[in-house]
Design an enzyme around this catalytic site. Structure first.
Site, PDB file in Angstrom:
ATOM      1  CE  LYS A 162      -1.598   1.590   4.105  1.00  0.00           C
ATOM      2  NZ  LYS A 162      -1.290   3.004   4.442  1.00  0.00           N
ATOM      3  CG  ASN A 163       2.335   2.756   3.541  1.00  0.00           C
ATOM      4  OD1 ASN A 163       1.167   3.079   3.301  1.00  0.00           O
ATOM      5  ND2 ASN A 163       2.784   2.561   4.777  1.00  0.00           N
ATOM      6  NE  ARG A 214      -7.071   4.618   5.613  1.00  0.00           N
ATOM      7  CZ  ARG A 214      -6.679   5.815   5.971  1.00  0.00           C
ATOM      8  NH1 ARG A 214      -7.165   6.371   7.044  1.00  0.00           N
ATOM      9  NH2 ARG A 214      -5.791   6.475   5.267  1.00  0.00           N
ATOM     10  CG  ASP A 228       3.717   1.549   9.388  1.00  0.00           C
ATOM     11  OD1 ASP A 228       3.295   2.408  10.175  1.00  0.00           O
ATOM     12  OD2 ASP A 228       3.912   1.776   8.172  1.00  0.00           O
ATOM     13  NE  ARG A 235       0.765  10.439   9.863  1.00  0.00           N
ATOM     14  CZ  ARG A 235       0.344   9.424   9.129  1.00  0.00           C
ATOM     15  NH1 ARG A 235      -0.844   8.905   9.339  1.00  0.00           N
ATOM     16  NH2 ARG A 235       1.098   8.935   8.178  1.00  0.00           N
ATOM     17  CB  CYS A 294      -4.646  10.685  11.465  1.00  0.00           C
ATOM     18  SG  CYS A 294      -3.054   9.923  11.630  1.00  0.00           S
TER      19      CYS A 294
END
Ligand code: EPU
Length: 421
Positions: free
Chosen positions: A22-23, A398, A306, A123, A118
């Site tokens: 994803k990233n 997500r 993460d 951030r 968030c």
């Protein structure tokens, strides 16, 4: 809303396939804005954040979409670009701010909603905007939007205050079409940064030093569309290593990137988990007890933030005590009160958590708060005695493609249900 219902205590056995990252995919998709001609991306995970990125590209005049209903290939082609990235899309995915640099590089103007904070931290993006200003962009804030204009962006010598992943990716994109040379110092070294640079180089960019702390970008006058395959998701892979290990299972994680998970696998090895890399991935199994360890999150090649929440579940069930220092995000312990509801013994003090291992977790209704916290609750549910219900799983959708399907295939008792609550 939907929830995941998990009956824990089943050792996972079998093969789990890792999806595309994803990233890595998000910035690479946004890089389509920089290209002339059609581009094809393979191995793109089917996730909510990817749909948001596709919608954003469409709004900006770069129609994009999966080529079929089930596959992992996206085609995109920049047409007549438009400068406005609306708040409705940026607020659902903050990585959308990465379109600012490409729009400035191509159009000389942009109006991009400023993302808010968030669940895991404030951030801010001042490292991105300061660096773009150094390249000649004039930026101001207007009604929650960053409004920017420039003539052609100019190469610059930029030193980040700390290695920012998004900031490094953002400036690599902007500098690729700038006039002259850009140096990014104290740059992020994450594999996703390298994947973006490799993609842009395939399209004709001249980037070197990616994966080190100094990236050199020699601007070019144009970039062409290419075909590119996104790297495997190291965090998804690490999450499955943790899930297999916590259940005392025996799994093969197919497509697991080994080098990119060095810090994670070293820590898991210290905990008594057996990990055997082979040609197509990593075999993971555990027969003995888990051992407590100390871990600090750091920029790559350090232990990734993460994977912090997922590792904490292993620590919660390990012999002795463990500690976690979270150095990247200021509020990334939202999983702790939920894990405590399942019987974990965790004391928090600022950016430090002390975890005393317990023999058993017990199932409970728990609430997901962000992507990786949600993954940790699923792992805890797989290990726990009894039934766990993970609510608010839209966070999981997500970033994890078909997580319950993948876990079910290796024996987990897990199902998705409508949550009336
Ligand atoms: N930061 C600033 N100012 C900036 C930029 C960053 O203060 O201008 C701070 C952030 O608030 C944070 C730290 O610097 O405390 C690191 O942020 P970074 O910019 O490196 O993170 P990011 O680009 O916003 C990406 C991933 C995150 C991952 C981090 C760190 C994407 C889309 N997101 O975020 O992934 O945690 O790098 O590795 O690539 C996730 O996938 O769950 C996730 C949150």
């Amino acid at each position: 809303m939907e929830k995941l219902v998990i009956e824990g205590g089943v050792p996972l056995r079998g093969t789990i396939c890792v999806s595309g990252s994803k990233n890595a995919a998000l910035p690479i998709l946004f890089a389509a804005l920089l290209l002339d001609g059609p581009v094809t991306f393979h191995n793109v995970p089917r996730l909510r954040d990817i749909s948001t990125a596709v919608a954003m590209l469409g709004v900006l005049g770069c129609p994009a979409g999966f080529t079929d209903d089930k596959g992992h290939t996206i085609r995109a082609e920049a047409g007549r670009l438009l400068p406005e990235a609306p708040y409705e899309l940026v607020k659902t995915m903050r990585a959308s701010v990465l379109v600012l640099g490409p729009l400035l590089a191509r159009l000389g103007r942009a109006r991009v909603a400023l993302p808010g904070g968030c669940a895991i931290g404030a951030r801010p993006v001042e490292q991105h905007t300061r660096a773009l200003e150094k390249m000649g962009a004039v930026l101001e804030l207007d009604s929650g939007y960053i409004v920017g204009r420039c003539d052609r962006l100019r190469g610059a010598d930029i030193t980040f205050d700390f290695p920012t992943v998004g900031g490094t990716e953002h400036l690599i994109m902007a500098a690729s079409l700038a006039e002259g040379d850009t140096f990014l110092r104290n740059a992020a070294r994450e594999p996703e940064v390298v994947d973006l640079a490799d993609f842009l180089n395939a399209c004709g960019a001249r980037i070197s030093g990616q994966g080190t702390d100094t990236v050199h970008i020699r601007g070019v006058s144009g970039l062409r569309g290419e075909t590119y395959s996104i790297m495997p998701d190291r965090i998804e892979a690490g999450t499955f290593l943790a899930a297999a290990a916590v259940t005392g299972g025996d799994c093969d994680i197919a497509g697991c990137p080994v080098e990119e998970l060095t810090a994670v696998m070293a820590k898991m090895g210290e905990m008594g988990i057996s990990l055997e890399p082979h040609e197509n991935g990593v075999a993971v199994h555990r027969t003995g007890p888990l051992r407590g360890v100390d871990m600090t999150t750091r920029p790559y090649p350090g232990f990734p933030t993460d994977m912090q929440a997922q590792l904490m579940v292993l620590m919660a069930l390990a012999e002795g005590s463990s500690t976690v220092e979270e150095k990247i995000f200021e509020n990334r312990f939202m999983h702790v009160p939920e894990l405590s509801r399942m019987g974990a013994d965790i004391k928090l003090s600022g950016s430090r958590a002390v975890i005393r291992g317990v023999r058993q977790l017990t199932g409970a209704p728990v609430m997901a708060s962000d992507l990786r916290a949600s993954a940790s609750l699923v792992i805890a549910g797989l290990a726990a005695r009894g039934k766990t219900q993970v609510q608010r799983i839209y966070h999981l959708d997500r970033g994890y493609e078909g997580i319950e399907r993948k876990l079910e295939q290796v024996g987990a008792r897990i199902r998705r249900e409508r949550d009336e609550g």
